[in-house]
Design an enzyme around this catalytic site. Structure first.
Site, short mmCIF file in Angstrom:
data_model
loop_
_atom_site.label_atom_id
_atom_site.label_comp_id
_atom_site.label_asym_id
_atom_site.label_seq_id
_atom_site.Cartn_x
_atom_site.Cartn_y
_atom_site.Cartn_z
N CYS A 142 44.58 36.06 36.71
CA CYS A 142 44.55 35.11 35.59
C CYS A 142 45.59 34.00 35.76
CB CYS A 142 44.84 35.83 34.27
SG CYS A 142 43.48 36.80 33.66
N CYS A 148 30.23 58.79 47.75
CA CYS A 148 31.44 58.30 47.08
C CYS A 148 32.61 59.24 47.38
CB CYS A 148 31.20 58.22 45.57
SG CYS A 148 32.68 57.79 44.64
N CYS A 205 33.59 60.89 43.59
CA CYS A 205 32.67 61.73 42.80
C CYS A 205 31.49 62.21 43.64
CB CYS A 205 32.18 60.98 41.56
SG CYS A 205 30.97 59.68 41.90
N CYS A 240 31.66 54.21 43.10
CA CYS A 240 30.24 54.19 43.47
C CYS A 240 29.74 52.75 43.51
CB CYS A 240 29.41 54.97 42.46
SG CYS A 240 29.74 56.74 42.41
N ASP A 275 45.02 44.78 34.63
CA ASP A 275 44.64 43.47 35.17
C ASP A 275 44.73 43.43 36.69
OD1 ASP A 275 47.32 43.63 35.57
OD2 ASP A 275 47.83 41.73 34.59
N ASN A 276 44.68 44.59 37.34
CA ASN A 276 44.83 44.55 38.80
C ASN A 276 44.06 45.70 39.45
OD1 ASN A 276 46.89 46.91 39.48
ND2 ASN A 276 47.55 45.93 37.57
N ASP A 319 52.47 50.13 29.62
CA ASP A 319 52.63 48.77 30.14
C ASP A 319 54.11 48.63 30.54
OD1 ASP A 319 50.82 45.86 29.43
OD2 ASP A 319 52.78 45.82 30.46
ZN ZN Z 1 31.86 57.63 42.56
#
Ligand code: ZN
Length: 270
Positions: free
Chosen positions: A189, A246, A249, A175, A132-133, A64
Site C-alpha cells: 500500500c 498442496c 492440506c 491450494c 498486509d504482507n 499488531d
Molecule cells: Zn492447501
C-alpha cells in the site's frame, strides 16, 4: 433448550440479533462465548474489530506490532488523530472498550513468526487474517490449516480486494497460491496506494463470515473467493479447489511451520 444467561442490558443491546430466528438468544450466547483473533489492526482489521465488537464477540485478540501513523488514518478507522505514535493494539483496544463493555480484548503487540504463531493462535476459535504482507498470510494459512483452526483471508490492492474463508473442510490458501511472489514483485500500500474505503468493504465481509461461523448460519466462502473491483463496482466469484499436492492440506503435508522459511519467499520445501 435452556435460555442463555443474558442480562437485561444484553437483551437490549443485542435485541436485533435475538429477534432473528437464525441467531436468537442461543446464537448471541455463542457470540459472547466466542474467542476470535484478529491479526492486523489496520485497514482490514479496523472494520473487523468494529463489527465483531458491536456483535458482542466476547473475547477478541488483537495482534499488531506497529504504531499508528498519520498516513494510516485515511482508512484505519479505529484509530484517531490523537493516537498517532501509539501502539495500534492499544488504540484498537480502547476503541472496542468504548463501543462494547461486554468484550474482553486481549492485545498481542508482537510480530507473527513461526516461533510466536502457536502461542498467538492457540486458544482462539477463529482467526481473521487482516494482515498486509505475504509472509504473515502464508504463515497463518499454514499454521491454522495444520492446527485445524478456521480462518478468514482478506487482501487489498489499490481498487481491488479478495476475500475467502478456510474452514478446514475445503482447500487452503496454498491450494490457490502455492508460494508467495518474490519479495518486491507485488508492491504494498505504501508504494501503490489504496482507496481508503476499500478495506472497509473487504473487512466487513470478513466480519460477516466470522459472525456467521460463530453463530453457525448461512453458507461460508469456503471453496469460493470473492474478488471485488471497487472501480468497476463488480463482485466476481472464483472457485477454489483443494490441491492434492498442496504441501499444507494435501496428501503429504509438512509437519510444522518451523520447517518453512517465511521471511522472504514463503516457499515450502526450499
Ligand atoms: Zn492447501
Amino acid at each position: 433448550m435452556s435460555a442463555p444467561d443474558l442480562d437485561p442490558e444484553q437483551l437490549d443491546r443485542y435485541s436485533r440479533h435475538i429477534i432473528m430466528d437464525d441467531v436468537g438468544p442461543e446464537g448471541q450466547a455463542n457470540l459472547l462465548d466466542a474467542r476470535v483473533l484478529v491479526v492486523g489492526a489496520g485497514g482490514l482489521g479496523s472494520p473487523v474489530l468494529q463489527y465483531l465488537a458491536a456483535a458482542g464477540v466476547g473475547t477478541i485478540g488483537v495482534a499488531d506490532h506497529d504504531v499508528v501513523e498519520r498516513s494510516n488514518l485515511q482508512r484505519q478507522v479505529v484509530h484517531g488523530d490523537a493516537d498517532v505514535g501509539r501502539p495500534k493494539v492499544d488504540s484498537a483496544a480502547e476503541f472496542v472498550g468504548e463501543l462494547n463493555p461486554d468484550v474482553t480484548v486481549e492485545t498481542h503487540e508482537t510480530a507473527v513468526s513461526p516461533e510466536t504463531v502457536a502461542d498467538l493462535v492457540d486458544g482462539y476459535d477463529f482467526v481473521v487474517d487482516a494482515s498486509d504482507n505475504f509472509p504473515t498470510r502464508f504463515l497463518l494459512n499454514d499454521y491454522c490449516t495444520l492446527a485445524g483452526v478456521p480462518f478468514s483471508h482478506g487482501a487489498i490492492y489499490r481498487f481491488e480486494g479478495q476475500v475467502t474463508t478456510f474452514t478446514g473442510e475445503g482447500p487452503c490458501y496454498r491450494c490457490l497460491f502455492p508460494e508467495a511472489p518474490p519479495e518486491g514483485a507485488v508492491p504494498d500500500c505504501a508504494t501503490t496506494g489504496v482507496l481508503g474505503v476499500l478495506p472497509g468493504t473487504v473487512g466487513a465481509i470478513q466480519a460477516t463470515e466470522t459472525v456467521k461461523h460463530v453463530v453457525g448460519v448461512g453458507e461460508s466462502l469456503d471453496g469460493r473467493m470473492v474478488v471485488y473491483d471497487a472501480a468497476e463496482m463488480t463482485f466476481e466469484e472464483v472457485t477454489v479447489r483443494p490441491n492434492p499436492d498442496c504441501p499444507i492440506c494435501g496428501d503429504d503435508p509438512i509437519e510444522s511451520v518451523r520447517d518453512v522459511e517465511y521471511a522472504e519467499s514463503c516457499a515450502v520445501g526450499d
